[in-house]
Design a protein around this motif. Sequence first.
Motif, mmCIF file in Angstrom:
data_model
loop_
_atom_site.group_PDB
_atom_site.id
_atom_site.type_symbol
_atom_site.label_atom_id
_atom_site.label_comp_id
_atom_site.label_asym_id
_atom_site.label_seq_id
_atom_site.Cartn_x
_atom_site.Cartn_y
_atom_site.Cartn_z
ATOM 1 N N MET A 1 33.651 34.042 33.327
ATOM 2 C CA MET A 1 33.863 35.224 32.489
ATOM 3 C C MET A 1 34.939 34.916 31.441
ATOM 4 S SD MET A 1 34.881 39.058 33.705
ATOM 5 C CE MET A 1 33.580 39.004 34.929
ATOM 6 N N ASP A 2 34.633 35.183 30.190
ATOM 7 C CA ASP A 2 35.616 34.862 29.159
ATOM 8 C C ASP A 2 36.408 36.124 28.781
ATOM 9 O OD1 ASP A 2 33.979 36.325 27.503
ATOM 10 O OD2 ASP A 2 33.038 34.556 26.608
ATOM 11 N N PHE A 3 37.396 35.910 27.913
ATOM 12 C CA PHE A 3 38.268 37.027 27.564
ATOM 13 C C PHE A 3 37.525 38.122 26.798
ATOM 14 C CE2 PHE A 3 42.177 34.482 28.494
ATOM 15 C CZ PHE A 3 42.780 35.438 29.311
ATOM 16 N N THR A 4 36.438 37.757 26.111
ATOM 17 C CA THR A 4 35.690 38.782 25.371
ATOM 18 C C THR A 4 35.205 39.884 26.317
ATOM 19 O OG1 THR A 4 34.942 37.020 23.925
ATOM 20 C CG2 THR A 4 33.802 39.117 23.726
ATOM 21 N N GLU A 5 34.711 39.461 27.474
ATOM 22 C CA GLU A 5 34.228 40.442 28.459
ATOM 23 C C GLU A 5 35.383 41.249 29.046
ATOM 24 O OE1 GLU A 5 30.984 38.924 31.247
ATOM 25 O OE2 GLU A 5 31.615 37.102 30.208
ATOM 26 N N LEU A 6 36.505 40.586 29.239
ATOM 27 C CA LEU A 6 37.666 41.310 29.777
ATOM 28 C C LEU A 6 38.174 42.345 28.784
ATOM 29 C CD1 LEU A 6 39.950 38.801 31.729
ATOM 30 C CD2 LEU A 6 38.263 40.400 32.603
ATOM 31 N N VAL A 7 38.169 41.996 27.510
ATOM 32 C CA VAL A 7 38.620 42.949 26.487
ATOM 33 C C VAL A 7 37.700 44.172 26.471
ATOM 34 C CG1 VAL A 7 38.907 43.326 23.996
ATOM 35 C CG2 VAL A 7 39.786 41.227 25.053
ATOM 36 N N SER A 8 36.393 43.949 26.569
ATOM 37 C CA SER A 8 35.439 45.073 26.588
ATOM 38 C C SER A 8 35.684 45.966 27.794
ATOM 39 C CB SER A 8 33.991 44.563 26.656
ATOM 40 O OG SER A 8 33.689 43.857 25.512
ATOM 41 N N ALA A 9 35.905 45.331 28.950
ATOM 42 C CA ALA A 9 36.149 46.106 30.176
ATOM 43 C C ALA A 9 37.454 46.890 30.059
ATOM 44 C CB ALA A 9 36.190 45.172 31.378
ATOM 45 N N ALA A 10 38.463 46.294 29.451
ATOM 46 C CA ALA A 10 39.744 46.987 29.271
ATOM 47 C C ALA A 10 39.574 48.164 28.306
ATOM 48 C CB ALA A 10 40.806 46.006 28.761
ATOM 49 N N SER A 22 52.089 60.975 26.335
ATOM 50 C CA SER A 22 52.299 59.963 25.294
ATOM 51 C C SER A 22 51.130 59.887 24.317
ATOM 52 C CB SER A 22 52.486 58.573 25.922
ATOM 53 O OG SER A 22 51.244 58.058 26.383
ATOM 54 N N HIS A 23 49.962 60.325 24.746
ATOM 55 C CA HIS A 23 48.735 60.174 23.941
ATOM 56 C C HIS A 23 48.496 58.702 23.594
ATOM 57 C CE1 HIS A 23 48.629 64.510 23.729
ATOM 58 N NE2 HIS A 23 49.890 64.479 23.306
ATOM 59 N N TYR A 24 48.900 57.832 24.512
ATOM 60 C CA TYR A 24 48.745 56.388 24.279
ATOM 61 C C TYR A 24 47.961 55.802 25.466
ATOM 62 C CZ TYR A 24 50.055 51.586 22.972
ATOM 63 O OH TYR A 24 50.038 50.268 22.584
ATOM 64 N N PRO A 25 46.627 55.784 25.346
ATOM 65 C CA PRO A 25 45.828 55.236 26.445
ATOM 66 C C PRO A 25 45.987 53.717 26.518
ATOM 67 C CG PRO A 25 44.473 56.512 24.895
ATOM 68 C CD PRO A 25 45.790 56.263 24.236
ATOM 69 N N VAL A 26 45.967 53.211 27.750
ATOM 70 C CA VAL A 26 45.962 51.761 27.983
ATOM 71 C C VAL A 26 44.874 51.455 29.001
ATOM 72 C CG1 VAL A 26 47.277 49.762 28.802
ATOM 73 C CG2 VAL A 26 48.445 51.570 27.512
ATOM 74 N N GLY A 27 44.143 50.398 28.740
ATOM 75 C CA GLY A 27 43.168 49.886 29.708
ATOM 76 C C GLY A 27 43.517 48.452 30.021
ATOM 77 N N ALA A 28 43.410 48.094 31.299
ATOM 78 C CA ALA A 28 43.701 46.720 31.723
ATOM 79 C C ALA A 28 42.483 46.177 32.453
ATOM 80 C CB ALA A 28 44.924 46.697 32.637
ATOM 81 N N ALA A 29 42.252 44.881 32.310
ATOM 82 C CA ALA A 29 41.127 44.251 33.011
ATOM 83 C C ALA A 29 41.541 42.855 33.439
ATOM 84 C CB ALA A 29 39.891 44.185 32.117
ATOM 85 N N ALA A 30 41.019 42.445 34.591
ATOM 86 C CA ALA A 30 41.352 41.114 35.112
ATOM 87 C C ALA A 30 40.168 40.526 35.859
ATOM 88 C CB ALA A 30 42.565 41.189 36.036
ATOM 89 N N THR A 32 39.306 38.032 39.087
ATOM 90 C CA THR A 32 39.928 37.531 40.318
ATOM 91 C C THR A 32 39.433 36.112 40.614
ATOM 92 O OG1 THR A 32 38.179 38.361 41.753
ATOM 93 C CG2 THR A 32 39.997 39.872 41.260
ATOM 94 N N HIS A 33 40.120 35.454 41.541
ATOM 95 C CA HIS A 33 39.778 34.056 41.869
ATOM 96 C C HIS A 33 38.342 33.941 42.378
ATOM 97 C CE1 HIS A 33 40.386 35.499 45.947
ATOM 98 N NE2 HIS A 33 39.823 34.396 46.383
ATOM 99 N N ASP A 34 37.808 35.025 42.960
ATOM 100 C CA ASP A 34 36.444 34.974 43.493
ATOM 101 C C ASP A 34 35.438 35.691 42.594
ATOM 102 O OD1 ASP A 34 37.502 37.460 43.995
ATOM 103 O OD2 ASP A 34 36.886 37.536 46.091
ATOM 104 N N GLY A 35 35.798 35.857 41.315
ATOM 105 C CA GLY A 35 34.827 36.312 40.319
ATOM 106 C C GLY A 35 34.680 37.804 40.158
ATOM 107 N N ARG A 36 35.534 38.598 40.767
ATOM 108 C CA ARG A 36 35.446 40.054 40.603
ATOM 109 C C ARG A 36 36.138 40.476 39.313
ATOM 110 N NH1 ARG A 36 38.659 40.087 45.344
ATOM 111 N NH2 ARG A 36 39.255 42.240 44.996
ATOM 112 N N LEU A 37 35.552 41.486 38.677
ATOM 113 C CA LEU A 37 36.163 42.104 37.489
ATOM 114 C C LEU A 37 36.809 43.397 37.952
ATOM 115 C CD1 LEU A 37 36.574 42.609 34.430
ATOM 116 C CD2 LEU A 37 34.299 43.640 34.427
ATOM 117 N N ILE A 38 38.109 43.544 37.712
ATOM 118 C CA ILE A 38 38.769 44.775 38.107
ATOM 119 C C ILE A 38 39.493 45.371 36.899
ATOM 120 C CG2 ILE A 38 39.015 44.256 40.572
ATOM 121 C CD1 ILE A 38 41.850 43.391 39.959
ATOM 122 N N THR A 39 39.634 46.675 36.925
ATOM 123 C CA THR A 39 40.210 47.371 35.776
ATOM 124 C C THR A 39 41.209 48.433 36.237
ATOM 125 O OG1 THR A 39 38.442 49.009 35.736
ATOM 126 C CG2 THR A 39 38.142 47.051 34.350
#
Length: 134
Positions: A1-10, A22-30, A32-39
């Motif tokens: 999985m490349d960073f492009t997919e992580l940015v989309s998920a975030a 704050s009206h300042y939304p943040v999304g995070a994506a990562a 994992t070592h075993d291939g899971r995408l978490i947000t």
Amino acid sequence: MDFTELVSAAQQAATKAYVPYSHYPVGAAALTHDGRLITGCNVENASYGLTLCAECGLVSSLIASGGGRLVKFTCVNGVGEIITPCGRCRQLLLEFGGKTLQVLTAQGECTLEDLLPQSFGDDDLDQYATKTGE
Ligand code: THU
């Protein structure tokens, strides 16, 4: 999985943020070592200091979905711009991704060690325990 997919998920995660103060939304994506995408997304509170950063939600999701290690991470704001994790969250990421965690910031790819040099972590506690025998 490349960073492009992580940015989309975030970016998708940021649409779920609870940010009435704050009206300042943040999304995070990562990844994992075993291939899971978490947000995660930020969740604010009327008692401002209790705000949960997006990284807090992400780490909670990591543990709740089976644990493991983070290997790639990024986070974005509500207009999709890549941002850099706050100081507290750099420490949070260190616990679960270590110094070699790959991070995409607005300035490009780096390691967590670049963002948090001379960090204090579990290795410091291990070294102390070795010396004291506790
Ligand atoms: N925020 C995060 O979720 N993560 C960061 O790394 C930086 C800041 C949130 C906290 C608060 O809800 C909002 O952004 C403004 O500070």
